[in-house]
Structures are given as structure tokens and as C-alpha cells.
Design an enzyme around this catalytic site. Sequence first.
Site, PDB file in Angstrom:
ATOM      1  N   GLU A  51       0.826  -1.210   0.000  1.00 37.69           N
ATOM      2  CA  GLU A  51       0.000   0.000   0.000  1.00 37.69           C
ATOM      3  C   GLU A  51       0.857   1.256   0.000  1.00 37.69           C
ATOM      4  OE1 GLU A  51      -2.577   0.686   3.392  1.00 37.69           O
ATOM      5  OE2 GLU A  51      -3.150   2.657   2.620  1.00 37.69           O
ATOM      6  N   ASP A 119       8.557   5.518  15.576  1.00 38.81           N
ATOM      7  CA  ASP A 119       8.309   6.934  15.342  1.00 38.81           C
ATOM      8  C   ASP A 119       8.631   7.656  16.646  1.00 38.81           C
ATOM      9  OD1 ASP A 119       7.413   9.431  14.705  1.00 38.81           O
ATOM     10  OD2 ASP A 119       5.310   8.885  14.473  1.00 38.81           O
ATOM     11  N   ASP A 121       8.943  11.374  18.389  1.00 41.09           N
ATOM     12  CA  ASP A 121       8.494  12.725  18.111  1.00 41.09           C
ATOM     13  C   ASP A 121       8.850  13.643  19.277  1.00 41.09           C
ATOM     14  OD1 ASP A 121       5.699  13.896  16.353  1.00 41.09           O
ATOM     15  OD2 ASP A 121       6.819  15.060  17.818  1.00 41.09           O
ATOM     16  N   SER A 170      12.195  13.205  10.107  1.00 45.17           N
ATOM     17  CA  SER A 170      10.781  13.274   9.742  1.00 45.17           C
ATOM     18  C   SER A 170      10.419  14.610   9.095  1.00 45.17           C
ATOM     19  CB  SER A 170       9.910  13.036  10.973  1.00 45.17           C
ATOM     20  OG  SER A 170       9.938  14.178  11.800  1.00 45.17           O
ATOM     21  N   GLY A 171      11.376  15.522   8.969  1.00 43.31           N
ATOM     22  CA  GLY A 171      11.121  16.766   8.264  1.00 43.31           C
ATOM     23  C   GLY A 171      10.833  17.932   9.186  1.00 43.31           C
ATOM     24  N   ARG A 172      10.483  17.640  10.432  1.00 47.57           N
ATOM     25  CA  ARG A 172      10.230  18.742  11.343  1.00 47.57           C
ATOM     26  C   ARG A 172      10.788  18.477  12.734  1.00 47.57           C
ATOM     27  NH1 ARG A 172       4.579  21.991  12.238  1.00 47.57           N
ATOM     28  NH2 ARG A 172       3.699  19.917  12.533  1.00 47.57           N
ATOM     29  N   GLY A 174      11.194  15.206  14.504  1.00 48.67           N
ATOM     30  CA  GLY A 174      11.448  13.855  15.003  1.00 48.67           C
ATOM     31  C   GLY A 174      12.158  12.981  13.999  1.00 48.67           C
ATOM     32  N   VAL A 175      12.211  11.707  14.316  1.00 51.26           N
ATOM     33  CA  VAL A 175      12.860  10.744  13.430  1.00 51.26           C
ATOM     34  C   VAL A 175      11.987   9.501  13.272  1.00 51.26           C
ATOM     35  CG1 VAL A 175      15.234  11.462  13.897  1.00 51.26           C
ATOM     36  CG2 VAL A 175      14.154   9.791  15.390  1.00 51.26           C
ATOM     37  N   LEU A 334       0.663   3.411   8.761  1.00 49.44           N
ATOM     38  CA  LEU A 334       1.356   4.048   7.649  1.00 49.44           C
ATOM     39  C   LEU A 334       2.527   4.863   8.189  1.00 49.44           C
ATOM     40  CD1 LEU A 334      -1.788   5.429   5.805  1.00 49.44           C
ATOM     41  CD2 LEU A 334      -0.409   3.483   5.095  1.00 49.44           C
TER      42      LEU A 334
END
Lengths: 433, 458
Positions: A51, A119, A121, A170-172, A174-175, A334
Site C-alpha cells: 500500500e 516513530d 516525536d 521526519s522533516g520537522r 522527530g525521526v 502508515l
Amino acid sequence: MIPQQEPDFNLNHLKLYYGKLFPFADLVRWVSYGNDGKHPGCDQSYLGRREFSFTLENDIYLRFQSFNNTLELENSVKEKSPVKIDIGPVYSVDPAKRYAYAQGENNVFAPVERELIFDIDMTDYDDVRYCCSGADVCLVCWPLMTIAIKVIDTALRDDFGFKHVLWVYSGRRGVHCWVCDRKARRLSNEQRGAIADYFRVYKGNENSHKKVSLTGAALHPFLATSYTNVLKDYFEKNLLTGQNLLATEERYEKILNMIPDESIASELRGRWQDSRRSSSAKEDINVVRWEQFKQVLQSGKHKAQGLRRCVEEIVFSFTYPRLDMEVSKHMNHLLKAPFCVHPKTGRVCVPIDPNRCDEFDPTTVPTLSQLIEELNYEGSISDIDGELNRTSIGNAITLFRSSFLQPLLKACKEEIENSYNLKLQQSKNSLGW
Amino acid sequence: MEIVRPQSRRNFLSSSNDAVSVPTIPLYRSAPSLEVRLEEFESFAIDRLRVLKGISDGMSRGKKPEEMENLVKDLWKVNMRHQHASDVLNKDIISHFVLRLVYCRTEDLRKWFLSMESSLFRHRFRVLNAEAQRAVMEEFNLPYRAVSNVEFESIKEKLGQVARSMGQPAPTADAIFYRVPFEEVPELVAGRKVLISQGYAYVAMNQIVSLIATLFRSQLSKTLVLTNRKWTSSIREQEKHRLTPIVEALCSSYLGPDYSQSREYADISLKDIDQVAKNSFPLCMRHLFDKLKEDHHLKHGGRMQLGLFLKGVGLNLEDALAFWRAEFSKKVGLEKFEKQYAYSIRHNYGKEGKRTDYTPYSCSKIISSTPGTGDHHGCPYRHFSEENLRAALDRMGVNSRAMEDVLDKARNRHYQLACTLTFEALHGVPCDAGINHPNQYFSDSKKILQSKQKDSST
């Protein structure tokens, strides 16, 4: 602090990014796990059962997208320009046709493979960082993420024996972590939950104040190793002074409250209230107080049960990784694909080298507008690798290939060959008698 | 297994006399080829159900391992004996296979049965002597080898650390450890009760039960799915007049209602909800409700726990959407609510996704949840600190005398008893059945309040 960089994100730039820079082929080679090869042992349906999910502008979600090859994915992304691409599990059947399969009595549509994911954060650390809060991160609190990468990565490899671990910014704030070994992809939900629980030290919710509780006469070897190799040093040499953990009354009270013995807490409180006047500017006040704290708690007379672990408990509280457990526990969660652009910051979700994670600086990660500028600077060159090398995303893609993708695909190839040969052997044996 | 009429009772297993002396546990690998009388088919099953139900109650009360041990021993002794010693083993096997038929039929039934049978197996295995344990291990054909002396020496220190972290003495040189892929012992991994290195867990002999129980569980899990297939494809129809009615009656009487469809006191309306929450919500729901009103937001776990409860209470989908919208839109705005949250509410009502009509959470599910930072769901009696619990009970109106009893139960991990005492303190009426489900708390409360209202008006 990273300011909100909305101007760094613009849909035309994103189109250009997908058109010129986004590494579709690498992404597809990764999630195909060698099944895109010519070997007769390859499962040709494998990629098509994965997916993908797109988030379009205006928060429109397109779930259960599936693609049979790089070109299909590339065309669809270029056409739709999703602001976010998520990767889901591999299902038993093509997720785009799930309704057709769901008609029968036995619902055969179910996830069968999924990377083990984590994840982490920064918002979950809001009670232990004073520099910023919520969605913001800065170089003072980022070490918390570095610690998380070091602790989790080491345990994944040394304890659980995994080899193919990908870390992504993650772009902001976190990882993300993707564990891609064949064994990891086939873990059941219960086994995923067990690993997540193995990592869980931080307990407590909004209604119970005790955050970390270490009991027993010794720490489990995993916790002991994490403590001596990572947590202790980061706490004492970095966060203690960086976050000014003991500098003001409000902050040291928080730590004193974690001492189970009130008389010791008030002894320290007394000394610290006085020391405001007497302390010289020479030594950092946080360091001075932390040394006093340790001295009082670890001195002979206080070695009672319960206090023994107090120093460690505090270090764990302020440093130990905090995972979003639900993400790791279930196969069908996801997770954003690497190399996406974060719509709020414009920063690319680049891989992080766990061996050099202390050098990673979230404030210098390439942004969309920066990449576009670099593209425009040299004029147009058609060679795609040329484009990559010219722009600052080149390093990120090189890292992805050399430290993650190549070793992974080599292992996949061997696994496919081995299991094919084994099957061949078995069918030969059964023919023989 | 052949089911025969009462009058034609023939001999059971001919070799059953030999089996008496070996105190072991059958692994229920295949249905026995023996004849069972129809009334025993049912009565054996009911006896075993009493055991399983007792285990289920014990677990949801949060009983400690040693308490569970005694409980299971007693339950087994009371319910599973047979007047002929030689038939004890047969009764064990027959009752298991009958219940397998009963509990193979839906996902929820299978889950419950699997969990209770595994727990039963675990406790029975633990009390076996070493020889019998080894016999069971052999039957499972475990491919794992014991750790060699050389290897033991190299990891001795770490094994000692693990033991001491659990408050046990360090293992001596003659201790036996098995080197097992970590995936095979998830519960030991989750509790950090084993040393894990390079993908292998080092399982001590006294932890082997965890490995065996996991194997037992996965074997049973597979066969339950197969049994279900057989049931739907042939048995149900063939036994339409004889076994099917018995099988279908057996499970419903013991699982208790699942509160997926609210019945008697259905249809609370939005305008009453504040009052109803104050009077008849258990603390776990009351807390979520209050937090929602206060913060205009709840994280996922809280939305699920409260949302499904409200559904069980009788809030229809339309009202549920209005209810959540009213709060969330104050914080995240209307647009974001419709995009991000409305879907999952419709999903809970079976209107989206795979269209399952989800059932409200039971006490045991809530007690076993693990709320983290920012979360407000879970069972307050378990997940609150004592101070916070005291304050929350005070706000509910529990008087100080009852308060100490409630806190005492919570301290001793009798969370559902603590909730029951709270219920009794607030309603002034004993609640003998105990609280097992938030929706049961709600409906019992409504019942009492309504009868009180009637009394005062006549």
C-alpha cells in the site's frame, strides 16, 4: 529554533522536485526487496501488494494505492503531486482491489509483511525540554533525538540481531526508523508489541506523575548498557547545562520531587536556596548542583532501597527515548516515505547515518526552495544523476544507497536464492519418493 | 470423536487405565477417537467453561501470578473431577474439543477461548514436576539446545544482571538455559525478563513455560481457524438437530453481553448527556468526558474508549458526530474536524473502512491498555497516581470513609472491585455482580436511579 517556513513550500516547486530529483527508482528497489529481479524465486506480485497512500493538497487522502513498477509510481506521483507519500504494509492481495476479494466468506485482505517501524516525536518530550515546545526543535533539544537513535539502533543490532535499519529525519520534529530485515518484516503484531515494550521505560500518563520507575537490584543489561554508553554522558555533558535543568527553583523542584525521601529533598533544597548568593560564576550552576545531588544520594547513609535507583531514574526521565508505541505495535500503520518534503518546513526527509548521528543538524537539512534554486543556478541538464550531484540532496541519496540499500539488496538476493534452492531440493526429494 | 445416544454407552478408551498414573497435560493435537454420550458432551463443556470463566474473572480483577495459580488449581479441582479416576483425562480432552467447536465461530470467541485456554495450560504446566515438564517439551519437539558451559561462562555476568533485575539470585553454573529466537518468547521480551543477544533470547529453565505456552497458543490458534472452516462447511448443517443447538447455546451464556447494541435504556439525547455523565458514567468515562470538555481534544486512545462507550450507551451516529464536533471544532476548527476526525467516528459505527461494528471496551481491555504522554484513557484505578485518584473520587462525590476502601482495593490491584465500591458508595445500593464493563456500570446505574425516581414519585 526552526521558524515556520511556509514560503519554502510551494506546489510548483514540489512538482519540479518530483520531476527532477525525487529518487523513485531507489525507493521502489528498496520496497521490492529483490523481487523485481529476474531470478525464478522472485515474487512478481510483491510490489503490487504494497500500500502507498497519498495526501493531496487540502488534506485529501488517497489510501490503498498500488503500483507494479517504478514507472507507475512515478507517473502517479507526478500527476497528483501529493504533499505526502506514506508507505503501508504488503497485503495478501493487491490493496487497490481489496473490495473484490472481500466478497467471499473468508476475508482474505490482511497485511502479511511490514517493516518494523519506530516513530519518535519531540512533542513527547515537552516536559523535559525548556528551549522550545510543540512542533519546534532547535540544536539544544535535538540531542534528545540523537540519544534515541543511538539507544534504539544499538539494541536493534546487538540485541535483536537486525542488520538493515534505516533512520530518517521526519522533516520537522522527530525521526522515523525502518527495520527492514526479512525477519523483522514478518513479525506478528504480538512480537512487534514485545519489542516495543522491551524499549519502554517511560511509564505514566497525564494522570500519574511517576515517569520512570526502575526497580530490582540491578538494571537489565540493555538498560545498563544504554545508561553507561549513552544516557549518562548526554545528560551530564549536554542536556544538564544545555537545558539548564537545575538553574532555577522551578526546575530543580521538579527533580527534587522525584526523590522518594522528603528529608533528602529538603536538605538539597536548603543548600540550593542558599547557594544562589554564594555561588561563584566560575562553574556552571547546573553542574555544581548535580554533583551535590549525586553526592547526597549516593553517599553511604542513603543507600536505602528505593534511593539507590534515584539518580538513574532522573537521568532516564530526562534522556531515555520515548516511542509512539502504537505505531510500532501494528502492521497496518502508515509511515511517511523517505525523501518526502515536509509541507510545514519545506525540509526533505533525509536519511540519518546512525554512526554519525551526532553530526546531524536539522537546521541545515536541504529545503525545497534551496534545491530549486540550486537546480536553476546551473541551467537545465538532462542527466538525472548530474542533477542529483549538483544539488544538496545528492549526499542524502548517496548515503541511502551506500549505507542502506546496497547491503540490503545483497542480502535479499541471497535469501531469494537460498529459499528457492531449498524449495527445489524439497520438490526433488518428494519426487524421488 | 463420536457422539452417541445415552443408552448405547460403550467403553471409553480401552487403555485409559494406564494413563491414570501419569500426571501430564494433553496437547489436544487431534480429536480422540472415542465415544461421548450426548449429555456428557454438554455437561463436560459446562464444567470446563466454569474453569475458563473463573480464570477470566481472576485476570480482570488483576490477580497476582501466585493468586492465579491457586485459583486455577481450585477451579480445576472443583469442576474437572470425575467419579471414575480413569475418565478424568477423557473429560479433559472431550470438554476441550467441545468448547473448541463452540468458540471457533467468531473472531471474538476465538480470541477469548485462546487466551483462557493458554492461561489454563500455562498454570497446569507450571505445577508439573520436572520430569512431566520435560515430557511435554519432548512432545512439542523443541529444536532448541541448552547453552553449553563455555557459552554460559561468556554470558554469565549478563545473565546474573537479568536475574537480579527481577529480584532473583544469579544463576549457578549448573543452571540450564535455552537459546531461543526472541520471536518465540514475546512475553519474556516485553518484560525484559531475558537476556537478548544477536536475535536470541536466553531462557532459563523456570521460564520455559512461557515458550511452551506460546507454542501451545499458536498451535491452538491455527486449529481454531481450521475447526471454524469445518464447522461452517459441514458440521453445522449435519448436526442441525443434535449438536448445533447445544453448541450455539453454550457460548452466549458465559461471555456476558458485549454492549454493542444498547437495549433497555437506549437513546440518550445530547441535551441530557452532561447530566447523565455526572450521574451514571464510571470514573474512566467521566474523566475522559471532563477532559474533552476542558481541552476540546482527546488523543486516539481516549477517543476510542469514550466514543465506543457512548455508542454502547445509545448515542446514535448523528448525535455522536455532533457531540465530538462541538468540542473538537473549538480547538482544531470545523474543517480539520471533518477531515481528520469525522472519518474515525463513522468508522467506529461501522460506516467506513472494513465496516466492522466495533464493540465498546470491557474493563479488562481498558485495564490492560497502556496510556502514555498526553493520554487520558485507561482505568483510573490502575493508571492514576494515588493523589490524582483521590482527587478524582472526591470530585465524583465519594465520601471519605468509602474513599479509603476504594484506594485500598486499587493499591492491591483489585481495580474492578475498587470501581464496584465506588459504584456502591455513589448509589447507596450493593452491586453484587461486580463491575465488568463500563456500559454495565452505566446501565446498572440508570436502573437504580430510575427506580429511585419511581419510589419518590409514588
